[in-house]
Design a protein around this motif. Structure first.
Motif, PDB file in Angstrom:
ATOM      1  N   LEU A 199       3.168   4.162  37.715  1.00 26.00           N
ATOM      2  CA  LEU A 199       2.643   4.627  36.436  1.00 26.00           C
ATOM      3  C   LEU A 199       1.718   5.795  36.743  1.00 26.00           C
ATOM      4  O   LEU A 199       0.875   5.698  37.632  1.00 26.00           O
ATOM      5  CB  LEU A 199       1.847   3.517  35.740  1.00 26.00           C
ATOM      6  N   ASP A 200       1.899   6.906  36.015  1.00 25.12           N
ATOM      7  CA  ASP A 200       1.003   8.017  36.325  1.00 25.12           C
ATOM      8  C   ASP A 200      -0.035   8.206  35.225  1.00 25.12           C
ATOM      9  O   ASP A 200      -0.071   7.474  34.251  1.00 25.12           O
ATOM     10  CB  ASP A 200       1.782   9.300  36.638  1.00 25.12           C
ATOM     11  N   SER A 201      -0.877   9.190  35.426  1.00 27.26           N
ATOM     12  CA  SER A 201      -2.049   9.305  34.564  1.00 27.26           C
ATOM     13  C   SER A 201      -1.703   9.759  33.148  1.00 27.26           C
ATOM     14  O   SER A 201      -2.583   9.824  32.297  1.00 27.26           O
ATOM     15  CB  SER A 201      -3.067  10.257  35.206  1.00 27.26           C
ATOM     16  N   ASN A 202      -0.420  10.059  32.894  1.00 23.95           N
ATOM     17  CA  ASN A 202      -0.037  10.361  31.515  1.00 23.95           C
ATOM     18  C   ASN A 202       0.145   9.087  30.691  1.00 23.95           C
ATOM     19  O   ASN A 202       0.300   9.140  29.478  1.00 23.95           O
ATOM     20  CB  ASN A 202       1.272  11.156  31.493  1.00 23.95           C
ATOM     21  N   GLN A 203       0.196   7.962  31.381  1.00 27.46           N
ATOM     22  CA  GLN A 203       0.407   6.692  30.679  1.00 27.46           C
ATOM     23  C   GLN A 203      -0.928   5.991  30.438  1.00 27.46           C
ATOM     24  O   GLN A 203      -1.952   6.362  30.992  1.00 27.46           O
ATOM     25  CB  GLN A 203       1.346   5.810  31.516  1.00 27.46           C
ATOM     26  N   ASP A 204      -0.883   4.925  29.638  1.00 24.67           N
ATOM     27  CA  ASP A 204      -2.114   4.170  29.393  1.00 24.67           C
ATOM     28  C   ASP A 204      -2.360   3.247  30.581  1.00 24.67           C
ATOM     29  O   ASP A 204      -1.658   2.266  30.792  1.00 24.67           O
ATOM     30  CB  ASP A 204      -1.969   3.357  28.106  1.00 24.67           C
ATOM     31  N   LEU A 205      -3.363   3.546  31.346  1.00 27.11           N
ATOM     32  CA  LEU A 205      -3.661   2.794  32.560  1.00 27.11           C
ATOM     33  C   LEU A 205      -4.860   1.859  32.375  1.00 27.11           C
ATOM     34  O   LEU A 205      -5.301   1.230  33.324  1.00 27.11           O
ATOM     35  CB  LEU A 205      -3.950   3.763  33.713  1.00 27.11           C
ATOM     36  N   SER A 206      -5.363   1.765  31.138  1.00 31.76           N
ATOM     37  CA  SER A 206      -6.660   1.096  30.964  1.00 31.76           C
ATOM     38  C   SER A 206      -6.650  -0.353  31.445  1.00 31.76           C
ATOM     39  O   SER A 206      -7.660  -0.842  31.946  1.00 31.76           O
ATOM     40  CB  SER A 206      -7.121   1.182  29.510  1.00 31.76           C
ATOM     41  N   ALA A 207      -5.495  -1.030  31.315  1.00 29.20           N
ATOM     42  CA  ALA A 207      -5.438  -2.432  31.759  1.00 29.20           C
ATOM     43  C   ALA A 207      -5.761  -2.552  33.243  1.00 29.20           C
ATOM     44  O   ALA A 207      -6.256  -3.584  33.697  1.00 29.20           O
ATOM     45  CB  ALA A 207      -4.060  -3.027  31.487  1.00 29.20           C
ATOM     46  N   TYR A 208      -5.488  -1.489  34.001  1.00 33.57           N
ATOM     47  CA  TYR A 208      -5.734  -1.524  35.442  1.00 33.57           C
ATOM     48  C   TYR A 208      -7.083  -0.906  35.826  1.00 33.57           C
ATOM     49  O   TYR A 208      -7.491  -0.951  36.970  1.00 33.57           O
ATOM     50  CB  TYR A 208      -4.608  -0.795  36.179  1.00 33.57           C
ATOM     51  N   GLU A 209      -7.714  -0.296  34.839  1.00 32.66           N
ATOM     52  CA  GLU A 209      -8.960   0.434  35.131  1.00 32.66           C
ATOM     53  C   GLU A 209     -10.209  -0.358  34.784  1.00 32.66           C
ATOM     54  O   GLU A 209     -11.296  -0.052  35.263  1.00 32.66           O
ATOM     55  CB  GLU A 209      -8.975   1.753  34.342  1.00 32.66           C
ATOM     56  N   ILE A 210     -10.037  -1.381  33.941  1.00 28.52           N
ATOM     57  CA  ILE A 210     -11.200  -2.110  33.436  1.00 28.52           C
ATOM     58  C   ILE A 210     -11.238  -3.498  34.054  1.00 28.52           C
ATOM     59  O   ILE A 210     -10.267  -4.232  34.015  1.00 28.52           O
ATOM     60  CB  ILE A 210     -11.142  -2.199  31.888  1.00 28.52           C
ATOM     61  N   GLY A 211     -12.379  -3.860  34.619  1.00 29.86           N
ATOM     62  CA  GLY A 211     -12.510  -5.148  35.287  1.00 29.86           C
ATOM     63  C   GLY A 211     -13.029  -6.239  34.374  1.00 29.86           C
ATOM     64  O   GLY A 211     -13.339  -6.011  33.205  1.00 29.86           O
ATOM     65  N   ALA A 212     -13.176  -7.442  34.931  1.00 25.95           N
ATOM     66  CA  ALA A 212     -13.525  -8.610  34.130  1.00 25.95           C
ATOM     67  C   ALA A 212     -14.931  -8.511  33.550  1.00 25.95           C
ATOM     68  O   ALA A 212     -15.184  -8.965  32.440  1.00 25.95           O
ATOM     69  CB  ALA A 212     -13.405  -9.869  34.970  1.00 25.95           C
ATOM     70  N   ARG A 213     -15.862  -7.963  34.304  1.00 22.47           N
ATOM     71  CA  ARG A 213     -17.233  -7.844  33.768  1.00 22.47           C
ATOM     72  C   ARG A 213     -17.500  -6.423  33.278  1.00 22.47           C
ATOM     73  O   ARG A 213     -18.570  -5.872  33.438  1.00 22.47           O
ATOM     74  CB  ARG A 213     -18.263  -8.288  34.815  1.00 22.47           C
ATOM     75  N   HIS A 214     -16.461  -5.806  32.698  1.00 24.55           N
ATOM     76  CA  HIS A 214     -16.605  -4.541  32.003  1.00 24.55           C
ATOM     77  C   HIS A 214     -16.936  -3.357  32.895  1.00 24.55           C
ATOM     78  O   HIS A 214     -17.389  -2.334  32.412  1.00 24.55           O
ATOM     79  CB  HIS A 214     -17.626  -4.631  30.866  1.00 24.55           C
ATOM     80  N   ASP A 215     -16.746  -3.491  34.226  1.00 20.77           N
ATOM     81  CA  ASP A 215     -16.809  -2.273  35.008  1.00 20.77           C
ATOM     82  C   ASP A 215     -15.539  -1.490  34.694  1.00 20.77           C
ATOM     83  O   ASP A 215     -14.458  -2.062  34.562  1.00 20.77           O
ATOM     84  CB  ASP A 215     -16.910  -2.564  36.507  1.00 20.77           C
ATOM     85  N   ALA A 216     -15.643  -0.200  34.535  1.00 15.62           N
ATOM     86  CA  ALA A 216     -14.472   0.598  34.192  1.00 15.62           C
ATOM     87  C   ALA A 216     -14.479   1.871  35.015  1.00 15.62           C
ATOM     88  O   ALA A 216     -15.516   2.521  35.161  1.00 15.62           O
ATOM     89  CB  ALA A 216     -14.480   0.939  32.702  1.00 15.62           C
ATOM     90  N   GLY A 217     -13.311   2.185  35.596  1.00 13.57           N
ATOM     91  CA  GLY A 217     -13.190   3.439  36.323  1.00 13.57           C
ATOM     92  C   GLY A 217     -12.021   4.226  35.763  1.00 13.57           C
ATOM     93  O   GLY A 217     -11.559   3.969  34.648  1.00 13.57           O
ATOM     94  N   ARG A 218     -11.534   5.177  36.575  1.00 16.31           N
ATOM     95  CA  ARG A 218     -10.424   5.987  36.114  1.00 16.31           C
ATOM     96  C   ARG A 218      -9.438   6.081  37.280  1.00 16.31           C
ATOM     97  O   ARG A 218      -9.810   6.459  38.383  1.00 16.31           O
ATOM     98  CB  ARG A 218     -10.914   7.388  35.726  1.00 16.31           C
ATOM     99  N   ALA A 219      -8.191   5.670  37.005  1.00 14.75           N
ATOM    100  CA  ALA A 219      -7.185   5.661  38.070  1.00 14.75           C
ATOM    101  C   ALA A 219      -6.363   6.937  38.045  1.00 14.75           C
ATOM    102  O   ALA A 219      -6.028   7.454  36.973  1.00 14.75           O
ATOM    103  CB  ALA A 219      -6.256   4.465  37.904  1.00 14.75           C
TER     104      ALA A 219
END
Lengths: 472, 472
Positions: free
Chosen positions: A21-41
């Motif tokens: 999956l590349d960055s043109n797709q919705d990657l948020s499910a893989y970017e956000i952790g259980a305690r709301h840490d969020a990054g950018r893949a």
């Protein structure tokens, strides 16, 4: 090198278009952790086999890309999510799904992307289960990478003790596959390399498959709530229960009155089990289980637990203030609601600590006395696995987060961890592992000689960047 | 460099004159192993503390001396004795004697030179024991270095699973002391380095002290002999016993009729327990134990075992040919006499093998069919820990050793190990470790990638020569 270049290189070795999956797709499910840490893949790799994982990882190494292994992404230390740079690739194991049960060996060969609940659903019809009991529903890969323990550690041990073999892929130019997946219980031909991949957050290699020990599913259980007459009394109670129940003792969980109160106040559907509704300061949940069905002429499990409690009541040291055998579902519902309860009570600071069993109560006593002088506004609402020395040491800031949250949190964590590590020789990560969230404390408390050994081990196994944690 | 030079250097850092024995003294106790392997030592170092061990080892590294760690010297693979060159120093741990029991943590801090029997004698008054059950009486250091399992593995696991911490001394220029001796049951702050020193024959560092898990000593036991109706039936019996006894099942030992016959013929004082004295081809010893004393209203442990056997008799698959509950002392006396019995029957070739549990009976069936065509003169008289897949696969050459013993033994071991490793994916060293005796098979069966990893690990931990085994 542009994103287009490496995506092209990855596509060349991928088994299917669904593997990347590349960055043109919705990657948020893989970017956000259980305690709301969020990054950018930068993208997500989703191999469907060990071989594909190897090929993809080799390309990443060749292209100098940083890869973050991820399975269920239920961890709480920011160990399975990318950072904010947008340059890291998530290496998701969520398509590695095989479950192959071996009844005679009482084991299972299982893909890293299988959820604990999926595995146990499959095992149920054989009367078996994987005996790591957790509040969350992680995937197997993450369970290995953090070496989780959970609520029945006292009876069954942790993931490490229940792992017979692993297959791991190394972050080296070949994407070397290490097949350590024999399902042997006894094997002593030198270094037990699988140990290196357990509890190390994927930094030394990515586990794609494991062979796990299984246990027979309990058929009977009884549960009691025990109020010890003092902190010391906990050990008298535990000693009698370990002797009198043997391995029928399957849980010995501590719960602070504060945690119980918040659960009863905030989580619907719970019943207050205490006389007159008066919540004690500190309660122990005891569980006895048996793998067999009730048998004629045998003491029932409820009567057995009652007999043990009667024996404890009669001890000269008088360790009990109160005790009641209750309905297991009701008592466990309360236990499982503690986590949600303490979250609702205010702003939560959560610590995952462990001590020698005999030191745990000393730590808690110390904290009740000394925390108020350092942080008078905080309320202690701990609970945890007191039979093995583990405690979810929760501190609640009433009414929401303090002003200057980041500064406050750093000061608090520095203080709690110093007490834990230096005064009581404990662990600041009992079962959650190391991630960006507690990386600085790894650096602070790890001796230089261990960092040096870790670095050599890293160079020997997976010299390329791998994982969110760094062990040297 | 002459012997005088390095002896002088060692004496300079030693705590006492008793720390060094030189070649003018009688060193034979340190030169001769349990199975009569004998070498020649340049000298013996006997440190009385971890610090002294560190200083002595640093001198050895500086002087380029090869050191062979040794504790109880009861191993059977020539892993703790010097070779015949007369240049190797024995590094004996036999003066490291501390025993410090921690009742609340249910653990003990123990020196590597403490014998298993000494430890258990000390623990007895606390109702505790170290639950590794062996025929030999090794010291703790050797138990860690081979990761022994023994007769109650099924219930308690191996040494690895019962080790909470170690202190190790590295063979590097500083004699670095690695303190991994916290007694925590839960701790996940990266690599679990103690694992590297377990089962690796002292090659990566010398363990001077360990923190071990203890278990409550059983207060009741019952024992039965079971004759399965077929090889397959073993698994049906085991499944029922694991369910119906739970962790009260503490042993599930297989014994060939041949091994039993030799024990009854050669070891005085045993009684033949079988009807009409007819020894079956294959028998299972089952043991149930409880940590508690008999309790009113409870099924006695004998009645419980009888009830389980009755349930097994009634299975549709008819797995039983015979079964009897007998006196534990009598049955265990027979079990413990097997080893001596098979040694008396002829020249013994002993193999320490392990398989997946479900594969073990296939291996034995194969051997009964195929061994006679390769080695018609040999008799199979195996026994072992069938509940965990381990087997002491013994082959007896009647009337004494074959002519051309060395050539014969090599041909035999090559053949048995090939069947074990290649056809049945087993282990050629279940619980005895690696030493000069089986070093060649380590080289043969270990993949290059593992040797490469081992070498890097060796360089990172103890780059100097250490131990009789070589893992790369």
């Amino acid at each position: 090198m542009s994103q287009g270049d490496y995506i092209r290189a990855l596509r060349e070795v991928a088994q299917s278009s669904g593997s990347i999956l590349d960055s043109n797709q919705d990657l948020s499910a893989y970017e956000i952790g259980a305690r709301h840490d969020a990054g950018r893949a930068a993208g997500v790799l989703r191999p469907s086999s060990t071989e594909e994982a190897s090929r993809l990882l080799a390309v990443c190494v060749e292209q100098g890309l940083t890869v973050i292994p991820q399975s269920g992404n239920t961890g709480v230390v920011s160990g399975s999510t990318p950072d904010e740079s947008g340059t890291q690739l998530v290496f998701s194991l969520d398509r590695l799904k095989g479950i192959d049960v071996n009844l005679r060996n009482r084991s299972v060969r299982v893909g890293a992307g299988v959820r604990l609940s999926e595995l146990n659903d499959t095992l149920d019809k054989h009367g078996l289960f994987f005996p790591i009991d957790l509040g969350a529903d992680p995937m197997i890969g993450g369970m290995l990478s953090t070496n989780t323990g959970g609520g029945r550690f006292l009876r069954y041990g942790d993931v490490r003790q229940n792992t017979l073999g692993v297959t791991a892929v190394l972050a080296d130019p070949d994407g070397t596959i290490l097949d350590l997946s024999q399902g042997l219980r006894k094997n002593n031909i030198g270094v037990d390399w699988k140990q290196v991949f357990i509890g190390t957050m994927g930094s030394f290699g990515i586990v794609t498959e494991a062979v796990l020990n299984l246990e027979r599913r309990p058929q009977q259980s009884a549960t009691a709530l025990i109020v010890p007459s003092s902190d010391e009394a906990v050990y008298d109670v535990l000693a009698v229960l370990e002797t009198e129940l043997g391995s029928q003792l399957s849980a010995f969980e501590g719960m602070s009155g504060n945690a119980i109160r918040h659960a009863l106040n905030h989580v619907p559907g719970l019943r207050n089990p205490f006389a007159n509704g008066d919540i004690p300061d500190f309660v122990i949940l005891v569980e006895a289980t048996r793998t067999w069905s009730p048998r004629e002429g045998e003491l029932s499990i409820d009567d057995l637990l009652e007999a043990c409690l009667a024996q404890i009541w009669e001890l000269d040291s008088a360790p009990l203030a109160d005790a009641l055998v209750g309905r297991p579902e009701e008592i466990w519902a309360m236990r499982h609601a503690l986590s949600e309860g303490v979250k609702s009570a205010g702003h939560l600071f959560a610590f995952d600590l462990a001590f020698e069993r005999g030191v745990l109560m000393d730590f808690l006593t110390y904290m009740r006395t000394d925390l108020p002088s350092e942080f008078p506004e905080l309320e202690i609402c701990d609970f945890g696995h007191y039979g093995d020395g583990g405690v979810h040491f929760n501190l609640s800031h009433p009414g929401g987060p303090p002003t200057d949250l980041a500064v406050y949190e750093t000061r608090l964590r520095d203080w709690v961890f110093d007490v834990t590590m230096q005064r009581f020789r404990g662990s600041f990560s009992a079962e959650h592992g190391i991630g960006r969230k507690n990386q600085a404390y790894f650096q602070k408390y790890t001796p230089e000689v261990i960092k040096r050994l870790n670095k050599a081990l890293k160079n020997a196994t997976s010299p390329a960047p791998l994982g969110a944690a760094q062990f040297h």
